[in-house]
Design a protein around this motif. Structure first.
Motif, PDB file in Angstrom:
ATOM      1  N   LEU A 270     -85.990  -2.545  27.084  1.00 12.97           N
ATOM      2  CA  LEU A 270     -84.788  -2.113  27.813  1.00 12.97           C
ATOM      3  C   LEU A 270     -83.732  -1.520  26.882  1.00 12.97           C
ATOM      4  O   LEU A 270     -83.115  -0.497  27.203  1.00 12.97           O
ATOM      5  CB  LEU A 270     -84.168  -3.275  28.601  1.00 12.97           C
ATOM      6  N   GLY A 271     -83.513  -2.166  25.720  1.00 12.07           N
ATOM      7  CA  GLY A 271     -82.430  -1.765  24.819  1.00 12.07           C
ATOM      8  C   GLY A 271     -82.359  -0.269  24.530  1.00 12.07           C
ATOM      9  O   GLY A 271     -81.290   0.338  24.657  1.00 12.07           O
ATOM     10  N   PRO A 272     -83.480   0.368  24.154  1.00  9.15           N
ATOM     11  CA  PRO A 272     -83.400   1.795  23.846  1.00  9.15           C
ATOM     12  C   PRO A 272     -83.085   2.654  25.072  1.00  9.15           C
ATOM     13  O   PRO A 272     -82.564   3.755  24.940  1.00  9.15           O
ATOM     14  CB  PRO A 272     -84.803   2.128  23.326  1.00  9.15           C
ATOM     15  N   MET A 273     -83.419   2.167  26.267  1.00  2.00           N
ATOM     16  CA  MET A 273     -83.239   3.007  27.453  1.00  2.00           C
ATOM     17  C   MET A 273     -81.838   2.901  28.032  1.00  2.00           C
ATOM     18  O   MET A 273     -81.237   3.895  28.421  1.00  2.00           O
ATOM     19  CB  MET A 273     -84.263   2.631  28.522  1.00  2.00           C
ATOM     20  N   ILE A 274     -81.346   1.668  28.102  1.00  5.75           N
ATOM     21  CA  ILE A 274     -80.015   1.502  28.700  1.00  5.75           C
ATOM     22  C   ILE A 274     -79.372   0.216  28.166  1.00  5.75           C
ATOM     23  O   ILE A 274     -80.047  -0.789  27.956  1.00  5.75           O
ATOM     24  CB  ILE A 274     -80.087   1.477  30.263  1.00  5.75           C
ATOM     25  N   ASP A 275     -78.093   0.277  27.909  1.00  2.21           N
ATOM     26  CA  ASP A 275     -77.307  -0.911  27.549  1.00  2.21           C
ATOM     27  C   ASP A 275     -75.863  -0.649  27.963  1.00  2.21           C
ATOM     28  O   ASP A 275     -75.575   0.394  28.567  1.00  2.21           O
ATOM     29  CB  ASP A 275     -77.440  -1.246  26.058  1.00  2.21           C
ATOM     30  N   ILE A 276     -74.980  -1.551  27.629  1.00  8.48           N
ATOM     31  CA  ILE A 276     -73.590  -1.402  28.098  1.00  8.48           C
ATOM     32  C   ILE A 276     -72.988  -0.084  27.602  1.00  8.48           C
ATOM     33  O   ILE A 276     -72.444   0.706  28.372  1.00  8.48           O
ATOM     34  CB  ILE A 276     -72.718  -2.583  27.615  1.00  8.48           C
ATOM     35  N   LYS A 277     -73.120   0.161  26.293  1.00 12.54           N
ATOM     36  CA  LYS A 277     -72.434   1.340  25.747  1.00 12.54           C
ATOM     37  C   LYS A 277     -73.045   2.635  26.287  1.00 12.54           C
ATOM     38  O   LYS A 277     -72.328   3.593  26.560  1.00 12.54           O
ATOM     39  CB  LYS A 277     -72.439   1.312  24.213  1.00 12.54           C
ATOM     40  N   ASN A 278     -74.362   2.624  26.502  1.00 14.87           N
ATOM     41  CA  ASN A 278     -75.006   3.829  27.020  1.00 14.87           C
ATOM     42  C   ASN A 278     -74.700   4.073  28.491  1.00 14.87           C
ATOM     43  O   ASN A 278     -74.640   5.212  28.929  1.00 14.87           O
ATOM     44  CB  ASN A 278     -76.520   3.739  26.824  1.00 14.87           C
ATOM     45  N   THR A 279     -74.543   2.979  29.248  1.00 18.64           N
ATOM     46  CA  THR A 279     -74.183   3.137  30.653  1.00 18.64           C
ATOM     47  C   THR A 279     -72.843   3.866  30.749  1.00 18.64           C
ATOM     48  O   THR A 279     -72.681   4.813  31.528  1.00 18.64           O
ATOM     49  CB  THR A 279     -74.078   1.759  31.338  1.00 18.64           C
ATOM     50  N   ILE A 280     -71.897   3.423  29.902  1.00 18.57           N
ATOM     51  CA  ILE A 280     -70.572   4.051  29.937  1.00 18.57           C
ATOM     52  C   ILE A 280     -70.650   5.483  29.387  1.00 18.57           C
ATOM     53  O   ILE A 280     -70.000   6.396  29.884  1.00 18.57           O
ATOM     54  CB  ILE A 280     -69.553   3.180  29.184  1.00 18.57           C
ATOM     55  N   LEU A 281     -71.486   5.675  28.372  1.00 14.94           N
ATOM     56  CA  LEU A 281     -71.666   7.022  27.807  1.00 14.94           C
ATOM     57  C   LEU A 281     -72.240   7.977  28.869  1.00 14.94           C
ATOM     58  O   LEU A 281     -71.776   9.109  29.023  1.00 14.94           O
ATOM     59  CB  LEU A 281     -72.602   6.935  26.599  1.00 14.94           C
ATOM     60  N   LEU A 282     -73.232   7.492  29.606  1.00 10.12           N
ATOM     61  CA  LEU A 282     -73.858   8.348  30.630  1.00 10.12           C
ATOM     62  C   LEU A 282     -72.918   8.644  31.788  1.00 10.12           C
ATOM     63  O   LEU A 282     -73.096   9.640  32.497  1.00 10.12           O
ATOM     64  CB  LEU A 282     -75.136   7.680  31.156  1.00 10.12           C
ATOM     65  N   SER A 283     -71.924   7.755  31.975  1.00  8.79           N
ATOM     66  CA  SER A 283     -70.988   7.988  33.082  1.00  8.79           C
ATOM     67  C   SER A 283     -70.207   9.290  32.871  1.00  8.79           C
ATOM     68  O   SER A 283     -69.594   9.802  33.798  1.00  8.79           O
ATOM     69  CB  SER A 283     -70.032   6.806  33.235  1.00  8.79           C
ATOM     70  N   ARG A 284     -70.231   9.820  31.642  1.00 10.07           N
ATOM     71  CA  ARG A 284     -69.590  11.116  31.377  1.00 10.07           C
ATOM     72  C   ARG A 284     -70.341  12.242  32.096  1.00 10.07           C
ATOM     73  O   ARG A 284     -69.744  13.244  32.462  1.00 10.07           O
ATOM     74  CB  ARG A 284     -69.570  11.367  29.852  1.00 10.07           C
ATOM     75  N   PHE A 285     -71.645  12.067  32.276  1.00 10.49           N
ATOM     76  CA  PHE A 285     -72.463  13.176  32.774  1.00 10.49           C
ATOM     77  C   PHE A 285     -73.068  12.922  34.160  1.00 10.49           C
ATOM     78  O   PHE A 285     -73.505  13.856  34.811  1.00 10.49           O
ATOM     79  CB  PHE A 285     -73.608  13.465  31.791  1.00 10.49           C
TER      80      PHE A 285
END
Lengths: 244, 317
Positions: B270-285
């Motif tokens: 799971l870690g490489p695919m999605i985590d807290i910081k990436n969820t927020i990062l993806l919310s940009r796009f």
């Protein structure tokens, strides 16, 4: 108040931020201080990023006018400022024992026998510390009676037995976010009187004690050092141990 | 009450600062490198070349997206701007998503770090991480393609042609002035980095707070014999810790002594695919509703695959 639409000011802020990030990346790697934050194996990437940051800084300096990008929210700059402030404060606020105390959950199987184990007195250097740690915790009875010389900082928790402290180091697998605290319980000498965080080199004999490390009602045999002599270190090694 | 809060802050500040600094130093360099790669693609690679390079068949195109990650040595923070560039160049959303999800697992740095970290366990862990990671990315991308869960308006062929003509014109100009082209690449890098960094920093801040508030020991204490529960706990740890995929294998290796293999597998997948910081990062796009669907989809697929494979993987290890 900085206004994001003030493009000339925005350009100056970019130049300053990129310069700080670029020089921090290059400087931390060159000085070896990157190990406060990251495992040294990440150094090539940090160096590469530092070069990119400095190139971005140079581009911002050379650019005659800003390209037709939409202005960025001011939060873009504040967020990077936050990173600089926190990273600068981290060494001051105390990297000693910043990780959680988790002795029982971090042991792994040792595949190579460290040379320090063959000597009369166990004196693990930083490269072998993790292996020696695992061997001794794996079979504390086997090492009982062996002389040990160990450097570390003094650390205590409320559930530690009386007159016992941990002589610890930080274990960093990848970055300071995953840092854990490891070390050896020690008793005797004047360790009781030393404040937490004091760097010491202790010489003593390994024994075994039963201790509820995780404070969950399950005691386990763990190594205990009976201190024969204790020396306060003014110049101490890196507080971080990096598993190979 | 105030004294209790001050005491709590004093006790937890070092952990917060350590987590925030570590994650920032670990991820921002990869973000700027990813932004550079993204800008190189945007400025130097013509969109019609990419569209010709990727097969018309959606399934093969998704597979190509999965294995494109082998060529790009960036972790999950770096793949986000690259995936964005690929999408802007006209690649199907499912192909870009396949790249986004698989690249952090199949890129050379992660592969090598997994092999090094699991010396003695090399065969099963390496194979299970790569195999299940690729399968999960492929499966999720296929679901995105077939169910149109993240569908956005696909540009018409005429629109593609207009973009391609503009790119060709810019390309011709760029060849004549290499310094201008370098300037353009770096300018795009700068804009991409600054545009994305704030979301990453907010993500890091949130992950650091979560690390302080959610003690990992309470998660491990909740372990039972069920491999599904172990997978769930490993996935929760990965989501909260938000570690970089290039080095999370070393942390996973250390977990093996205290957690069942199922938890380690959930952590590694799971870690490489999605985590807290990436969820927020993806919310940009990605709009928040579609992002929730995507995160839910990733969690369900990883949980299912890891729970099925865990007994086999544990046995093999």
């Amino acid at each position: 108040m900085i206004r994001a639409r003030d493009l000339s000011l925005e350009r100056i802020i970019r130049v300053v931020l990129y310069f700080i990030f670029g020089s921090a990346c290059v400087g931390l790697v060159a000085s070896g201080k990157i190990s406060t934050f990251l495992h040294p194996r990440m150094s090539p990437w940090i160096l590469a990023a530092g070069v990119v940051f400095l190139a971005l800084c140079a581009v911002e300096v050379r650019k005659r006018r800003l390209p037709p990008h939409s202005p960025l929210p001011i939060l873009s700059y504040y967020s990077l400022l936050l990173v600089i402030v926190v990273a600068a404060q981290f060494p001051q606020i105390g990297t000693v024992a910043a990780g959680r105390f988790d002795l029982p959950t971090r042991r792994v199987r040792v595949t190579e026998r460290p040379t320090a184990v063959e000597a009369d007195a166990l004196k693990p250097n930083d490269d072998e510390y993790w292996q020696v740690y695992n061997l001794v915790y794996g079979t504390p009875g086997y090492f009982a009676g062996r002389k040990i010389i160990l450097a570390g900082f003094v650390y205590r928790e409320k559930h530690f037995p009386d007159h016992v402290a941990l002589v610890g180091r930080n274990l960093m697998w990848c970055c300071s976010a995953d840092m854990g605290l490891i070390g050896f319980m020690a008793t005797g000498g004047n360790i009781d009187s030393l404040p937490a965080g004091t760097w010491v080199e202790i010489t003593g004999t390994l024994g075994v004690m039963s201790f509820d490390v995780a404070n969950n009602g399950k005691a386990k045999p763990v190594p205990l050092i009976e201190i024969k002599s204790i020396r306060i270190l003014r110049d101490h090694p890196s507080q971080n141990i990096f598993p190979q | 009450m105030f004294a209790v809060m001050v005491d709590w802050l004093r006790q937890n500040a070092p952990l917060f600062f350590a987590t925030f600094s570590g994650l920032a130093f670990e991820t921002l360099p990869f973000l700027v490198i990813g932004s550079l790669l993204s800008s190189l693609i945007r400025v130097l690679v013509p969109g019609d070349f990419l569209r010709r390079f990727f097969p018309k068949n959606k399934m093969i195109s998704i597979l190509a997206g999965v294995f494109l990650g082998v060529l790009l040595p960036v972790c999950e923070c770096g793949t986000v701007p690259v995936a964005r560039s690929l999408r802007e160049k006209g690649l199907p959303l499912s192909t870009a998503a396949a790249f986004l999800l698989a690249a952090p697992i199949v890129n050379p740095i992660t592969v090598v770090s997994t092999i090094v970290a699991f010396q003695g366990y090399v065969q099963p862990v390496f194979l299970f991480r790569i195999g299940l990671g690729v399968s999960a990315a492929f499966l999720i991308a296929m679901i995105i393609e077939m169910a149109s869960v993240l569908s956005d308006p696909t540009p018409s062929p005429a629109e593609y042609e207009r973009v391609a003509r503009a790119e060709r014109a810019a390309d011709t100009q760029g060849r004549a002035h290499v310094p201008e082209m370098i300037l353009k690449v770096l300018d795009h890098t700068s804009h991409d980095f600054l545009d994305t960094a704030r979301f990453l920093v907010i993500g890091i801040f949130t992950a650091s707070l979560a690390r302080v508030i959610v003690p990992m020991s309470s998660l491990t204490a909740a372990l039972s014999q069920s491999s599904a529960a172990a997978v769930g706990i490993g996935m929760t740890m990965a989501y909260v810790l938000s570690l970089c995929s290039s080095a999370d294998a070393f942390v996973a290796r250390s977990l093996l002594s205290s957690l069942p293999f199922a938890a380690t597998l959930g952590f590694l997948l799971l870690g490489p695919m999605i985590d807290i910081k990436n969820t927020i990062l993806l919310s940009r796009f990605i709009p928040s509703r579609k992002l929730c669907v995507l995160v839910g989809l990733i969690i369900v697929v990883i949980f299912t695959l890891a729970t099925i494979a865990a007994p086999l993987a544990g046995g093999a290890a």
